[in-house]
Write a protein that holds these residues in place. Structure first.
Motif, PDB file in Angstrom:
ATOM      1  N   ALA A 115      15.568   3.360  30.616  1.00 23.33           N
ATOM      2  CA  ALA A 115      14.142   3.132  30.335  1.00 23.33           C
ATOM      3  C   ALA A 115      13.917   2.735  28.879  1.00 23.33           C
ATOM      4  CB  ALA A 115      13.333   4.375  30.694  1.00 23.33           C
ATOM      5  N   GLY A 116      14.720   1.757  28.406  1.00 24.14           N
ATOM      6  CA  GLY A 116      14.482   1.177  27.084  1.00 24.14           C
ATOM      7  C   GLY A 116      13.663  -0.095  27.232  1.00 24.14           C
TER       8      GLY A 116
ATOM      9  N   GLY B  64      23.560   1.421  14.194  1.00 21.22           N
ATOM     10  CA  GLY B  64      22.608   1.018  13.150  1.00 21.22           C
ATOM     11  C   GLY B  64      21.747   2.207  12.781  1.00 21.22           C
TER      12      GLY B  64
ATOM     13  N   GLY C  28      17.263  -6.805  21.524  1.00 24.86           N
ATOM     14  CA  GLY C  28      16.746  -6.280  22.782  1.00 24.86           C
ATOM     15  C   GLY C  28      15.230  -6.237  22.846  1.00 24.86           C
ATOM     16  N   LEU C  29      14.585  -5.932  21.730  1.00 26.10           N
ATOM     17  CA  LEU C  29      13.115  -5.962  21.713  1.00 26.10           C
ATOM     18  C   LEU C  29      12.654  -7.406  21.936  1.00 26.10           C
ATOM     19  CD1 LEU C  29      10.875  -4.378  18.917  1.00 26.10           C
ATOM     20  CD2 LEU C  29      10.574  -6.734  19.664  1.00 26.10           C
TER      21      LEU C  29
ATOM     22  N   GLY D 263      16.569   5.341  23.551  1.00 27.20           N
ATOM     23  CA  GLY D 263      17.892   4.852  23.145  1.00 27.20           C
ATOM     24  C   GLY D 263      17.763   3.989  21.906  1.00 27.20           C
ATOM     25  N   ALA D 264      18.475   2.864  21.894  1.00 26.30           N
ATOM     26  CA  ALA D 264      18.385   1.941  20.757  1.00 26.30           C
ATOM     27  C   ALA D 264      16.956   1.455  20.574  1.00 26.30           C
ATOM     28  CB  ALA D 264      19.305   0.748  20.995  1.00 26.30           C
TER      29      ALA D 264
ATOM     30  N   ASN E 131      14.383   0.801  16.276  1.00 25.48           N
ATOM     31  CA  ASN E 131      14.763  -0.515  15.731  1.00 25.48           C
ATOM     32  C   ASN E 131      13.760  -1.004  14.686  1.00 25.48           C
ATOM     33  OD1 ASN E 131      12.633  -1.882  17.167  1.00 25.48           O
ATOM     34  ND2 ASN E 131      13.828  -1.439  19.007  1.00 25.48           N
TER      35      ASN E 131
ATOM     36  N   GLY F 179      21.782  -0.269  28.332  1.00 29.98           N
ATOM     37  CA  GLY F 179      22.170  -0.630  26.975  1.00 29.98           C
ATOM     38  C   GLY F 179      23.653  -0.459  26.738  1.00 29.98           C
TER      39      GLY F 179
ATOM     40  N   ARG G 138      23.448  -0.078  19.193  1.00 30.22           N
ATOM     41  CA  ARG G 138      23.159  -1.410  19.772  1.00 30.22           C
ATOM     42  C   ARG G 138      24.228  -1.743  20.807  1.00 30.22           C
ATOM     43  NH1 ARG G 138      23.428  -2.422  14.273  1.00 30.22           N
ATOM     44  NH2 ARG G 138      21.493  -2.931  13.172  1.00 30.22           N
TER      45      ARG G 138
ATOM     46  N   ASP H 290      16.117   7.767  33.804  1.00 31.99           N
ATOM     47  CA  ASP H 290      16.581   7.946  32.425  1.00 31.99           C
ATOM     48  C   ASP H 290      16.438   9.411  32.051  1.00 31.99           C
ATOM     49  OD1 ASP H 290      17.085   7.906  29.628  1.00 31.99           O
ATOM     50  OD2 ASP H 290      16.607   5.767  29.612  1.00 31.99           O
ATOM     51  N   PRO H 291      17.552  10.095  31.736  1.00 31.83           N
ATOM     52  CA  PRO H 291      17.440  11.513  31.409  1.00 31.83           C
ATOM     53  C   PRO H 291      16.678  11.752  30.109  1.00 31.83           C
ATOM     54  CG  PRO H 291      19.686  10.727  31.022  1.00 31.83           C
ATOM     55  CD  PRO H 291      18.939   9.618  31.689  1.00 31.83           C
TER      56      PRO H 291
ATOM     57  N   ALA I  69      15.402  -0.462   8.436  1.00 29.21           N
ATOM     58  CA  ALA I  69      16.333  -0.389   9.571  1.00 29.21           C
ATOM     59  C   ALA I  69      17.374  -1.492   9.493  1.00 29.21           C
ATOM     60  CB  ALA I  69      15.556  -0.511  10.886  1.00 29.21           C
TER      61      ALA I  69
ATOM     62  N   TRP J 243      17.482   8.006  11.301  1.00 26.92           N
ATOM     63  CA  TRP J 243      17.805   7.805  12.730  1.00 26.92           C
ATOM     64  C   TRP J 243      19.084   6.996  12.842  1.00 26.92           C
ATOM     65  CZ3 TRP J 243      17.775   2.956  15.308  1.00 26.92           C
ATOM     66  CH2 TRP J 243      17.811   3.016  16.723  1.00 26.92           C
TER      67      TRP J 243
ATOM     68  N   SER K  21      16.597  11.834  35.408  1.00 29.55           N
ATOM     69  CA  SER K  21      17.978  12.197  35.774  1.00 29.55           C
ATOM     70  C   SER K  21      18.933  11.109  35.328  1.00 29.55           C
ATOM     71  CB  SER K  21      18.133  12.335  37.296  1.00 29.55           C
ATOM     72  OG  SER K  21      17.183  13.202  37.820  1.00 29.55           O
TER      73      SER K  21
HETATM   74  C1  LIG Z   1      18.892  -0.368  13.442  1.00 24.64           C
HETATM   75  C2  LIG Z   1      18.491  -1.277  14.557  1.00 24.64           C
HETATM   76  C3  LIG Z   1      17.526  -2.257  14.326  1.00 24.64           C
HETATM   77  C4  LIG Z   1      17.167  -3.146  15.358  1.00 24.64           C
HETATM   78  N1  LIG Z   1      16.157  -4.045  15.142  1.00 24.64           N
HETATM   79  C5  LIG Z   1      15.771  -4.887  16.143  1.00 24.64           C
HETATM   80  C6  LIG Z   1      14.700  -5.784  15.950  1.00 24.64           C
HETATM   81  O1  LIG Z   1      14.046  -5.811  14.899  1.00 24.64           O
HETATM   82  N2  LIG Z   1      14.386  -6.648  16.967  1.00 24.64           N
HETATM   83  C7  LIG Z   1      15.057  -6.647  18.152  1.00 24.64           C
HETATM   84  O2  LIG Z   1      14.766  -7.479  19.015  1.00 24.64           O
HETATM   85  N3  LIG Z   1      16.045  -5.748  18.392  1.00 24.64           N
HETATM   86  C8  LIG Z   1      16.429  -4.868  17.408  1.00 24.64           C
HETATM   87  N4  LIG Z   1      17.434  -3.974  17.619  1.00 24.64           N
HETATM   88  C9  LIG Z   1      18.166  -4.005  18.901  1.00 24.64           C
HETATM   89  C10 LIG Z   1      17.390  -3.328  20.011  1.00 24.64           C
HETATM   90  O3  LIG Z   1      16.887  -2.093  19.583  1.00 24.64           O
HETATM   91  C11 LIG Z   1      18.324  -3.136  21.217  1.00 24.64           C
HETATM   92  O4  LIG Z   1      18.922  -4.361  21.565  1.00 24.64           O
HETATM   93  C12 LIG Z   1      17.492  -2.653  22.415  1.00 24.64           C
HETATM   94  O5  LIG Z   1      16.831  -1.463  22.088  1.00 24.64           O
HETATM   95  C13 LIG Z   1      18.365  -2.458  23.629  1.00 24.64           C
HETATM   96  O6  LIG Z   1      17.505  -2.032  24.654  1.00 24.64           O
HETATM   97  P1  LIG Z   1      18.061  -1.504  26.039  1.00 24.64           P
HETATM   98  O7  LIG Z   1      16.880  -1.200  26.875  1.00 24.64           O
HETATM   99  O8  LIG Z   1      19.085  -2.450  26.540  1.00 24.64           O
HETATM  100  O9  LIG Z   1      18.889  -0.186  25.647  1.00 24.64           O
HETATM  101  P2  LIG Z   1      18.401   1.242  25.165  1.00 24.64           P
HETATM  102  O10 LIG Z   1      17.127   1.194  24.428  1.00 24.64           O
HETATM  103  O11 LIG Z   1      19.556   1.864  24.445  1.00 24.64           O
HETATM  104  O12 LIG Z   1      18.094   2.004  26.518  1.00 24.64           O
HETATM  105  C14 LIG Z   1      19.117   2.355  27.402  1.00 24.64           C
HETATM  106  C15 LIG Z   1      18.681   3.621  28.109  1.00 24.64           C
HETATM  107  O13 LIG Z   1      19.647   3.921  29.127  1.00 24.64           O
HETATM  108  C16 LIG Z   1      19.661   5.318  29.271  1.00 24.64           C
HETATM  109  N5  LIG Z   1      20.878   5.723  29.974  1.00 24.64           N
HETATM  110  C17 LIG Z   1      22.148   5.706  29.496  1.00 24.64           C
HETATM  111  N6  LIG Z   1      23.001   6.182  30.428  1.00 24.64           N
HETATM  112  C18 LIG Z   1      22.246   6.489  31.516  1.00 24.64           C
HETATM  113  C19 LIG Z   1      22.554   7.022  32.804  1.00 24.64           C
HETATM  114  N7  LIG Z   1      23.811   7.322  33.140  1.00 24.64           N
HETATM  115  N8  LIG Z   1      21.536   7.188  33.695  1.00 24.64           N
HETATM  116  C20 LIG Z   1      20.258   6.869  33.362  1.00 24.64           C
HETATM  117  N9  LIG Z   1      19.925   6.376  32.138  1.00 24.64           N
HETATM  118  C21 LIG Z   1      20.911   6.185  31.236  1.00 24.64           C
HETATM  119  C22 LIG Z   1      19.580   5.842  27.850  1.00 24.64           C
HETATM  120  O14 LIG Z   1      19.076   7.188  27.839  1.00 24.64           O
HETATM  121  C23 LIG Z   1      18.626   4.841  27.198  1.00 24.64           C
HETATM  122  O15 LIG Z   1      17.302   5.333  27.149  1.00 24.64           O
HETATM  123  C24 LIG Z   1      17.804  -3.049  16.625  1.00 24.64           C
HETATM  124  C25 LIG Z   1      18.751  -2.053  16.858  1.00 24.64           C
HETATM  125  C26 LIG Z   1      19.081  -1.160  15.844  1.00 24.64           C
HETATM  126  C27 LIG Z   1      20.071  -0.070  16.128  1.00 24.64           C
END
Ligand SMILES: Cc1cc2nc3c(=O)[nH]c(=O)nc-3n(C[C@H](O)[C@H](O)[C@H](O)COP(=O)(O)OP(=O)(O)OC[C@H]3O[C@@H](n4cnc5c(N)ncnc54)[C@H](O)[C@@H]3O)c2cc1C
Length: 409
Positions: A9-10, A271, A377-378, A38-39, A43, A250, A348, A31-32, A306, A344, A219
């Motif tokens: 749920a990112g 990060g 990712g955002l 998560g990431a 950000n 992610g 990534r 999403d637990p 960040a 924090w 969960s």
């Molecule tokens: C310092 C920093 C700065 C950044 N700045 C930017 C920016 O300015 N602009 C931009 O576009 N991007 C930026 N990013 C990148 C961006 O934050 C990530 O690419 C994005 O958050 C990824 O999103 P996601 O939904 O794929 O993953 P996540 O946000 O990591 O979400 C994944 C989710 O999966 C869940 N999960 C994991 N395992 C399980 C499981 N077994 N069962 C159920 N759920 C599970 C986790 O709990 C998590 O909530 C930045 C990243 C960092 C670290």
């Protein structure tokens, strides 16, 4: 018809939920940690549709030795992680060769060109649009030599359709008077914007979708098992049937891809951020410092500093010297900053060629992958959600998905 499940749920999971619900599907999110933890939590908040130059680019051959040895480097390697990382690192270096890098930049640019359109259905809702701050991002160089060294990458951005203006020191101070006069060159990226509170945006999006029937199950999913007529998820020891499953976990997605027949070399670029509460009036837009690898973004609760890249796996141990670098360098850029009140660490999700995985799994076209969005990712959430919904609806996606296939490795 059973629901569609989204695991994670990112930004990517929620944008996928929104797109699938626009198509009339019933969706359950797993999403637990809940929403946006998560990431996606910490950000820099920038909508960086200009960021088509992946970290794997030819400058790593020139800069890597200096980066790994300098104490002011925003790029670090945990040496004890090297044996685990070595295969990823080899692929990363190969992906940094000019031809490979240009292919990655082109594929990223093609996706980024659709990023704003991808957000349009979400931002049509005033409750969500209120998180958008339409001030163009400013990227700064403290000396002309490093700006000159970035010249080839800027030229490639221009060729790939990215619009920007180059600024001199006086222009930079005119735009952002609180900055110290230490920046010789800047780049202002047209039509970029940022969120005032990325996690707040996701919470608001979740609440909108929950009101329309989105279910959130706190969960962890342990197994994804495709079958002839659907996909079963193992959750808390029980099997739960779904018509389709979207993997949006992610940096934690490789295990699920493996269960569905795909070996993907996913690792993490760690990060960090530090927050200066109440300082947001000092700058009017996200300000990046190229040589130090971070953004300072004015958010609703302060300035968030960040960035940095640390290759070191999923350990929770924070690298004090990278946090110190963020603090020390941001105070050098913005001398009126006081003391950060929180920090924090985030993970990534990064493939060695800098491209996400978007597409169907090898084992079943009912399992859709949407992970590996590295620094973007955002930015890429809206278009990724749209692609997920297109694949499930069997509509033609807005671009050729071959460069993002899990099978490319
Ligand atoms: C310092 C920093 C700065 C950044 N700045 C930017 C920016 O300015 N602009 C931009 O576009 N991007 C930026 N990013 C990148 C961006 O934050 C990530 O690419 C994005 O958050 C990824 O999103 P996601 O939904 O794929 O993953 P996540 O946000 O990591 O979400 C994944 C989710 O999966 C869940 N999960 C994991 N395992 C399980 C499981 N077994 N069962 C159920 N759920 C599970 C986790 O709990 C998590 O909530 C930045 C990243 C960092 C670290």
């Amino acid at each position: 018809m059973p629901d569609i499940a989204i695991v994670g749920a990112g930004f990517i999971g929620l944008a996928s939920a929104a797109a699938l619900m626009r198509d009339g599907h019933r969706v359950t999110l797993f999403d637990p940690s809940g929403v946006g933890q998560g990431a996606s939590f910490g950000n820099a908040g920038t909508f960086a549709h200009y960021a088509c130059i992946p970290v794997n680019n030819p400058s790593v051959f020139r800069d890597l030795p200096r980066f790994l040895l300098s104490k002011n480097s925003p790029f670090r390697l945990r040496w004890q992680y090297l044996p685990h990382l070595a295969p990823w690192l080899v692929r990363f270096m190969v992906s940094s060769l000019p031809r490979r890098y240009e292919a990655s930049a082109g594929a990223l640019a093609a996706l980024l060109a659709l990023a704003q359109e991808g957000y349009a259905p979400l931002l049509a809702d005033p409750e969500l649009a209120r998180f958008v701050r339409p001030r163009e991002c400013l990227y700064l160089y403290s000396n002309a030599a490093s700006f000159d060294a970035a010249g080839a990458a800027l030229d490639l951005r221009r060729q790939l359709g990215v619009a920007f203006d180059v600024l001199a020191g006086a222009d930079i101070r005119g735009l952002e008077p609180s900055l110290a006069p230490i920046f010789e060159r800047g780049v202002l990226f047209s039509d970029s914007w940022h969120f005032s509170d990325p996690r707040g945006f996701l919470q608001a999006l979740y609440e909108r979708l929950a009101a329309q029937g989105l279910a959130l199950d706190h969960s962890a999913v342990s197994v994804v098992q495709p079958s002839a007529d659907g996909v079963r998820l193992k959750v808390n020891g029980a099997a739960r049937p779904f018509s389709h499953v979207v993997i949006a976990t992610g940096a934690h997605s490789a295990q699920f891809a493996r269960q569905c027949g795909d070996v993907v070399p996913l690792d993490t670029e760690r990060g960090y951020h530090v927050r200066y509460p109440g300082a947001q009036q000092l700058i009017s837009r996200p300000v990046g410092w190229a040589e130090r690898g971070f953004y300072m973004t004015p958010m609703s609760d302060g300035i968030r500093v960040a960035g940095t890249v640390e290759l070191g796996g999923f350990s929770d141990t924070r690298n004090r010297s990278l946090l110190d670098l963020l603090t020390f360098s941001s105070k050098r850029a913005l001398p009126a900053l006081d003391t950060p009140d929180s920090s924090w660490l985030g993970f990534r999700p990064t493939l060695p060629d800098g491209l996400p995985v978007l597409g169907r799994s090898r084992a079943s076209d009912r399992v859709i992958y949407a992970f590996g969005h590295q620094h973007l990712g955002l930015t890429l959430a809206g278009v990724s959600g749209r692609i997920v919904a297109d694949l499930i609806a069997r509509r033609e996606p807005p671009l050729d998905l071959a460069p993002y296939a899990a099978t490319r490795f």
